[in-house]
Design an enzyme around this catalytic site. Structure first.
Site, PDB file in Angstrom:
ATOM      1  N   LEU A 135       0.834  -1.204   0.000  1.00  0.00           N
ATOM      2  CA  LEU A 135       0.000   0.000   0.000  1.00  0.00           C
ATOM      3  C   LEU A 135       0.870   1.256   0.000  1.00  0.00           C
ATOM      4  O   LEU A 135       2.051   1.193   0.345  1.00  0.00           O
ATOM      5  CB  LEU A 135      -0.909  -0.043   1.232  1.00  0.00           C
ATOM      6  CG  LEU A 135      -1.881  -1.224   1.212  1.00  0.00           C
ATOM      7  CD1 LEU A 135      -2.423  -1.527   2.606  1.00  0.00           C
ATOM      8  CD2 LEU A 135      -3.023  -0.950   0.230  1.00  0.00           C
ATOM      9  N   PRO A 136       0.261   2.422  -0.351  1.00  0.00           N
ATOM     10  CA  PRO A 136       1.098   3.615  -0.500  1.00  0.00           C
ATOM     11  C   PRO A 136       1.839   4.068   0.764  1.00  0.00           C
ATOM     12  O   PRO A 136       3.050   4.288   0.713  1.00  0.00           O
ATOM     13  CB  PRO A 136       0.105   4.692  -0.962  1.00  0.00           C
ATOM     14  CG  PRO A 136      -1.033   3.944  -1.560  1.00  0.00           C
ATOM     15  CD  PRO A 136      -1.114   2.647  -0.817  1.00  0.00           C
ATOM     16  N   LYS A 143      15.318   0.219   4.844  1.00  0.00           N
ATOM     17  CA  LYS A 143      14.745   0.668   3.555  1.00  0.00           C
ATOM     18  C   LYS A 143      14.873   2.187   3.392  1.00  0.00           C
ATOM     19  O   LYS A 143      15.257   2.678   2.324  1.00  0.00           O
ATOM     20  CB  LYS A 143      13.283   0.224   3.499  1.00  0.00           C
ATOM     21  CG  LYS A 143      12.441   0.851   2.425  1.00  0.00           C
ATOM     22  CD  LYS A 143      12.799   0.376   1.037  1.00  0.00           C
ATOM     23  CE  LYS A 143      12.061   1.202  -0.009  1.00  0.00           C
ATOM     24  NZ  LYS A 143      12.442   0.908  -1.349  1.00  0.00           N
ATOM     25  N   THR A 145       6.349   0.700   1.981  1.00  0.00           N
ATOM     26  CA  THR A 145       7.376   1.473   2.693  1.00  0.00           C
ATOM     27  C   THR A 145       6.650   2.447   3.613  1.00  0.00           C
ATOM     28  O   THR A 145       5.963   3.359   3.142  1.00  0.00           O
ATOM     29  CB  THR A 145       8.262   2.253   1.711  1.00  0.00           C
ATOM     30  OG1 THR A 145       8.843   1.336   0.794  1.00  0.00           O
ATOM     31  CG2 THR A 145       9.371   2.992   2.456  1.00  0.00           C
TER      32      THR A 145
HETATM   33  P1  NAD Z   1       0.811   2.648  -6.244  1.00  0.00           P
HETATM   34  O1  NAD Z   1       0.235   3.946  -5.845  1.00  0.00           O
HETATM   35  O2  NAD Z   1       1.098   2.368  -7.682  1.00  0.00           O
HETATM   36  O3  NAD Z   1      -0.134   1.438  -5.713  1.00  0.00           O
HETATM   37  C1  NAD Z   1      -0.799   1.419  -4.487  1.00  0.00           C
HETATM   38  C2  NAD Z   1      -2.073   0.601  -4.677  1.00  0.00           C
HETATM   39  O4  NAD Z   1      -2.730   0.491  -3.416  1.00  0.00           O
HETATM   40  C3  NAD Z   1      -3.080   1.264  -5.635  1.00  0.00           C
HETATM   41  O5  NAD Z   1      -3.451   0.341  -6.652  1.00  0.00           O
HETATM   42  C4  NAD Z   1      -4.250   1.633  -4.731  1.00  0.00           C
HETATM   43  O6  NAD Z   1      -5.505   1.565  -5.384  1.00  0.00           O
HETATM   44  C5  NAD Z   1      -4.126   0.575  -3.651  1.00  0.00           C
HETATM   45  N1  NAD Z   1      -4.795   0.948  -2.407  1.00  0.00           N
HETATM   46  C6  NAD Z   1      -4.710   2.086  -1.684  1.00  0.00           C
HETATM   47  N2  NAD Z   1      -5.474   2.020  -0.599  1.00  0.00           N
HETATM   48  C7  NAD Z   1      -6.085   0.809  -0.621  1.00  0.00           C
HETATM   49  C8  NAD Z   1      -7.007   0.149   0.230  1.00  0.00           C
HETATM   50  N3  NAD Z   1      -7.490   0.725   1.334  1.00  0.00           N
HETATM   51  N4  NAD Z   1      -7.421  -1.086  -0.103  1.00  0.00           N
HETATM   52  C9  NAD Z   1      -6.953  -1.693  -1.223  1.00  0.00           C
HETATM   53  N5  NAD Z   1      -6.065  -1.121  -2.081  1.00  0.00           N
HETATM   54  C10 NAD Z   1      -5.642   0.117  -1.773  1.00  0.00           C
HETATM   55  O7  NAD Z   1       2.127   2.490  -5.375  1.00  0.00           O
HETATM   56  P2  NAD Z   1       3.397   1.536  -5.671  1.00  0.00           P
HETATM   57  O8  NAD Z   1       4.355   2.246  -6.541  1.00  0.00           O
HETATM   58  O9  NAD Z   1       2.898   0.179  -6.050  1.00  0.00           O
HETATM   59  O10 NAD Z   1       4.045   1.505  -4.211  1.00  0.00           O
HETATM   60  C11 NAD Z   1       3.478   0.749  -3.144  1.00  0.00           C
HETATM   61  C12 NAD Z   1       4.447   0.803  -1.967  1.00  0.00           C
HETATM   62  O11 NAD Z   1       5.711   0.277  -2.371  1.00  0.00           O
HETATM   63  C13 NAD Z   1       4.712   2.232  -1.442  1.00  0.00           C
HETATM   64  O12 NAD Z   1       4.804   2.196  -0.043  1.00  0.00           O
HETATM   65  C14 NAD Z   1       6.035   2.589  -2.079  1.00  0.00           C
HETATM   66  O13 NAD Z   1       6.761   3.550  -1.311  1.00  0.00           O
HETATM   67  C15 NAD Z   1       6.739   1.234  -2.121  1.00  0.00           C
HETATM   68  N6  NAD Z   1       7.746   1.074  -3.183  1.00  0.00           N
HETATM   69  C16 NAD Z   1       7.506   1.500  -4.455  1.00  0.00           C
HETATM   70  C17 NAD Z   1       8.499   1.330  -5.424  1.00  0.00           C
HETATM   71  C18 NAD Z   1       8.296   1.781  -6.857  1.00  0.00           C
HETATM   72  O14 NAD Z   1       9.288   1.782  -7.618  1.00  0.00           O
HETATM   73  N7  NAD Z   1       7.066   2.127  -7.263  1.00  0.00           N
HETATM   74  C19 NAD Z   1       9.711   0.712  -5.086  1.00  0.00           C
HETATM   75  C20 NAD Z   1       9.892   0.261  -3.791  1.00  0.00           C
HETATM   76  C21 NAD Z   1       8.903   0.440  -2.838  1.00  0.00           C
END
Ligand code: NAD
Length: 297
Positions: free
Chosen positions: A65-66, A171, A96
């Site tokens: 999740l975000p 991280k 994260t």
């Molecule tokens: P994103 O915004 O693409 O995806 C998050 C997903 O969570 C979305 O599809 C959203 O609809 C869903 N969501 C939000 N609230 C929800 C709820 N209550 N119930 C169900 N689904 C829900 O984000 P991301 O890029 O996939 O990143 C996710 C996590 O991973 C973050 O914490 C980010 O910091 C970490 N991260 C991202 C990357 C990257 O390169 N994108 C790399 C490492 C870590």
């Protein structure tokens, strides 16, 4: 093979859930986005209609999740996962978030006899798709060992950083360093370009010299230098400026709490925050390259 629930099918979670299916696991998923659910269905996941349903009758529940507030509410709200999780299910949060929130959620679950580990990832969207993520785990050794097969289906390296929350600390240390490298690399490339150098040639020179780093090796911020990176795709499809800004905020909170000196981290936090405020929050974090463009004379 295990029954796995997966919540949060965004840029990272979508391909991670798809890789679990490829690894032979039975995966039931939930996200608030219909588009994310359709993509997961095509990848072979079963769609369920709520987060709690995703966490029912599974050996593992994985959340991606975000930020802190989403994780807290998905697990601990009045209708959260805590109300349905069985003691036999291991909860793995790959988002994260702050170490504090990870410990808070973990402790609340522990009170109900449910095991929890924090397992944030490194490796970006490319790593999520290619199944080469690094998982940085915090929690009891037994729980981390239990998670290993499932994590292995989504990544390459699994580290146990220490107790609950330790994965999150490691991280944010990594992401703070990454942001410093990204800004430094962007500045160096813009300086070279301003003096007429070809960014491809300059990148090759620096990658083979003492300035070499991950951004030059696999994630060049200058459009056209590398294929299949966000900079060559309008800065779309990677790690959002807003998410990097969030991680740098977490690093600053952790620095304040411990008295650690992080002047470079503070500077990159400010740069990413103001880049977001200028309207670039939904771009990949390598777009900071455009923030350090020379002012035309
Ligand atoms: P994103 O915004 O693409 O995806 C998050 C997903 O969570 C979305 O599809 C959203 O609809 C869903 N969501 C939000 N609230 C929800 C709820 N209550 N119930 C169900 N689904 C829900 O984000 P991301 O890029 O996939 O990143 C996710 C996590 O991973 C973050 O914490 C980010 O910091 C970490 N991260 C991202 C990357 C990257 O390169 N994108 C790399 C490492 C870590």
């Amino acid at each position: 093979m295990a029954n796995v629930g997966f919540i949060g099918l965004g840029n990272m979670g979508g391909p991670m859930a798809a890789n679990l299916v490829k690894g032979g696991h039975k995966v039931q998923v939930f996200d608030l986005s219909e588009a994310a659910l359709s993509a997961a269905k095509e990848a072979g996941c079963s769609i369920v209609s709520s987060a709690t349903e995703a966490a029912t009758h599974v050996d593992f529940i994985v959340t991606m999740l975000p930020a802190d507030k989403h994780v807290k509410s998905v697990y601990l709200a009045d209708d959260g996962l805590i109300t349905v999780l069985s003691k036999d299910t291991l909860a793995i949060d790959c988002s994260t978030i702050s170490a504090e929130t990870a410990r808070f959620v973990g402790a609340a679950l522990k009170e109900k006899g449910i095991d929890f580990i924090d397992a944030p990832v490194s490796g970006g969207v490319g790593g999520a798709k290619a199944c080469t993520l690094t998982f940085i785990c915090g929690g009891e050794a037994g729980a981390v060992a239990r998670a290993r097969d499932v994590l292995q289906a989504m990544g390459k390296n699994i580290f146990h950083a220490g107790e609950m929350g330790a994965g999150q600390v490691a991280k944010i240390c990594n992401n703070m360093l990454l942001s410093v490298l990204m800004v430094g690399t962007s500045e160096a490339l813009q300086l070279g370009i301003a003096h007429g150098l070809d960014p491809k040639v300059l990148s090759q020179i620096m990658a083979a010299s003492s300035g070499s780093n991950w951004t030059l090796d696999v994630y060049n911020p200058c459009p056209g230098v590398m294929d299949n990176v966000p900079s060559s795709n309008g800065y779309q499809g990677g790690f959002l400026v807003d998410l990097m800004s969030k991680d740098l905020g977490l690093a600053q909170q952790a620095a304040l709490a411990s008295g650690a000196a992080t002047p470079m981290g503070a500077l990159t936090h400010n740069l990413y925050r103001s880049w977001s405020q200028l309207g670039h929050g939904r771009e990949d974090f390598s777009s900071i390259f455009n923030y350090v463009k020379p002012i035309s004379k």
